[in-house]
Scaffold this motif. Structure first.
Motif, PDB file in Angstrom:
ATOM      1  N   PRO A 178       0.834  -1.211   0.000  1.00  0.00           N
ATOM      2  CA  PRO A 178       0.000   0.000   0.000  1.00  0.00           C
ATOM      3  C   PRO A 178       0.867   1.259   0.000  1.00  0.00           C
ATOM      4  O   PRO A 178       1.537   1.568   0.989  1.00  0.00           O
ATOM      5  N   LEU A 179       0.861   1.977  -1.109  1.00  0.00           N
ATOM      6  CA  LEU A 179       1.721   3.142  -1.281  1.00  0.00           C
ATOM      7  C   LEU A 179       0.909   4.319  -1.800  1.00  0.00           C
ATOM      8  O   LEU A 179       0.025   4.144  -2.643  1.00  0.00           O
ATOM      9  N   THR A 180       1.215   5.511  -1.313  1.00  0.00           N
ATOM     10  CA  THR A 180       0.533   6.731  -1.749  1.00  0.00           C
ATOM     11  C   THR A 180       1.536   7.659  -2.400  1.00  0.00           C
ATOM     12  O   THR A 180       2.582   7.982  -1.815  1.00  0.00           O
ATOM     13  N   HIS A 181       1.212   8.117  -3.597  1.00  0.00           N
ATOM     14  CA  HIS A 181       2.117   8.977  -4.359  1.00  0.00           C
ATOM     15  C   HIS A 181       2.033  10.422  -3.888  1.00  0.00           C
ATOM     16  O   HIS A 181       0.946  10.981  -3.732  1.00  0.00           O
ATOM     17  N   VAL A 182       3.203  11.032  -3.690  1.00  0.00           N
ATOM     18  CA  VAL A 182       3.312  12.460  -3.387  1.00  0.00           C
ATOM     19  C   VAL A 182       4.136  13.086  -4.509  1.00  0.00           C
ATOM     20  O   VAL A 182       5.361  12.964  -4.532  1.00  0.00           O
ATOM     21  N   PRO A 183       3.498  13.743  -5.490  1.00  0.00           N
ATOM     22  CA  PRO A 183       4.246  14.307  -6.618  1.00  0.00           C
ATOM     23  C   PRO A 183       4.858  15.664  -6.280  1.00  0.00           C
ATOM     24  O   PRO A 183       4.262  16.462  -5.550  1.00  0.00           O
ATOM     25  N   TYR A 184       6.048  15.904  -6.811  1.00  0.00           N
ATOM     26  CA  TYR A 184       6.725  17.193  -6.649  1.00  0.00           C
ATOM     27  C   TYR A 184       6.968  17.806  -8.021  1.00  0.00           C
ATOM     28  O   TYR A 184       6.819  17.127  -9.051  1.00  0.00           O
ATOM     29  N   ARG A 185       7.360  19.046  -8.035  1.00  0.00           N
ATOM     30  CA  ARG A 185       7.636  19.721  -9.304  1.00  0.00           C
ATOM     31  C   ARG A 185       9.119  19.595  -9.651  1.00  0.00           C
ATOM     32  O   ARG A 185       9.854  20.565  -9.724  1.00  0.00           O
TER      33      ARG A 185
END
Length: 329
Positions: A178-185
């Protein structure tokens, strides 16, 4: 012979000088390479190294412009809408050239046909990392921890649709972690947050992360290539870490607006191929874990070969996106 018949026979002869004139005198002023991500990442590094060597070969300055946003789509759209004269190019990635079309779907601001292939510069694996404060030493440890923690773990990447993002989506599919994506610029802000422990794992191109891994600021768990990385030989491949068949390689090349005259695309393609083979460029990229394009029989690149390569990559990664459900809503 009738006048109409003579005109038909003369038409191809008239077209040839017109096509030749498209390249004649090119380039006569500075070129611009749009890099669709923030400075300091692998895309930025590759683009700046390529710009320096292209300028030397073309005899004109090659200016670099960073235009980040929307997983690279802001910069990609800017080039797709630019004057098709060969003076504005996009430093494309696997995201802007392949993955984004599946991830963004109808929200994609340009289509594959809006940009023409120039050439592939280099390919590079990704690396899965954690901060030293996280109590894991291996991929198996990370998966176990994600399963134990309520809500799983967060992971950071350089943005939605990037190669690291889709690599991690594939990782989640294969391991059921179970993984949650945290996108950066971009890579730089993601790596900063990862080192600070504000995200628990991260995936990035090896060149962007290499110095931090070597300095012990990040712990590398696995790389995504078909063989161990020459610059991180002690780090196992995903396949060695127990994920059979896992292979993903990021790539970087140049695109131009679709209507750019073919003679100019061919000229630029020859120069990009020469840059990719340039010993200084190759040595610098090899230091960072990157490799040659290897699209043509002689191990280089061409506009035609790069176009075919991108088409195949779009098919491959669209399937991963479909399986993962990774879409921009």
């Amino acid at each position: 012979m009738s006048a109409g018949r003579r005109a038909l026979l003369a038409a191809p002869l008239l077209a040839l000088p017109a096509a030749a004139r498209a390249e004649e005198g090119f380039p006569s002023r500075p070129l611009r390479i749009v890099i669709p991500f923030t400075p300091a990442g692998t895309t930025d590094l590759t683009g700046r190294l390529a710009a320096e060597r292209l300028a030397a070969r073309l005899g004109q300055p090659v200016v670099v412009e960073n235009r980040p946003g929307a997983g690279g789509n802001v910069g990609g759209e800017a080039v797709a809408r630019a004057e098709p004269d060969g003076y504005t190019l996009l430093l494309t990635t696997i995201g802007t050239g392949a993955i984004n079309f599946a991830v963004y779907g109808d929200k994609m601001p340009y289509r594959p046909g809006d940009l023409a292939a120039v050439g592939l510069l280099t390919r590079v694996p990704n690396v899965l990392m954690v901060p030293p404060s996280l109590p894991v030493q291996s991929v198996a440890d990370l998966v176990a921890l994600a399963r134990q923690r309520q809500g799983g773990l967060n992971y950071g990447t350089a943005g939605i649709g990037s190669s690291p993002h889709i690599c991690m989506e594939l990782f989640g599919i294969e391991t059921r972690a179970p993984l949650t994506h945290v996108p950066y610029r971009g890579s730089a802000p993601m790596l900063t947050e990862l080192m600070a422990g504000r995200v628990e794992a991260g995936m990035d191109n090896i060149p962007s992360a290499l110095a931090f891994v070597r300095d012990g600021k990040l712990r590398a768990l696995a790389t995504t290539g078909a063989a161990r990385s020459a610059v991180l030989p002690e780090v196992p491949m995903m396949q060695e870490a127990g994920i059979a068949g896992f292979e993903a390689t990021a790539w970087f090349g140049l695109l131009a607006p679709a209507a750019t005259p073919r003679p100019i695309l061919e000229r630029l393609g020859r120069e990009v191929d020469a840059v990719a083979r340039d010993p200084a460029f190759r040595a610098r990229m090899a230091e960072l874990g990157a490799d040659l394009p290897k699209l043509t029989p002689d191990g280089g690149s061409s506009p035609e070969a790069f176009e075919g390569f991108m088409a195949a990559e779009r098919v491959k990664w669209a399937e991963v996106v479909r399986r993962s459900g990774a879409r921009v809503e």
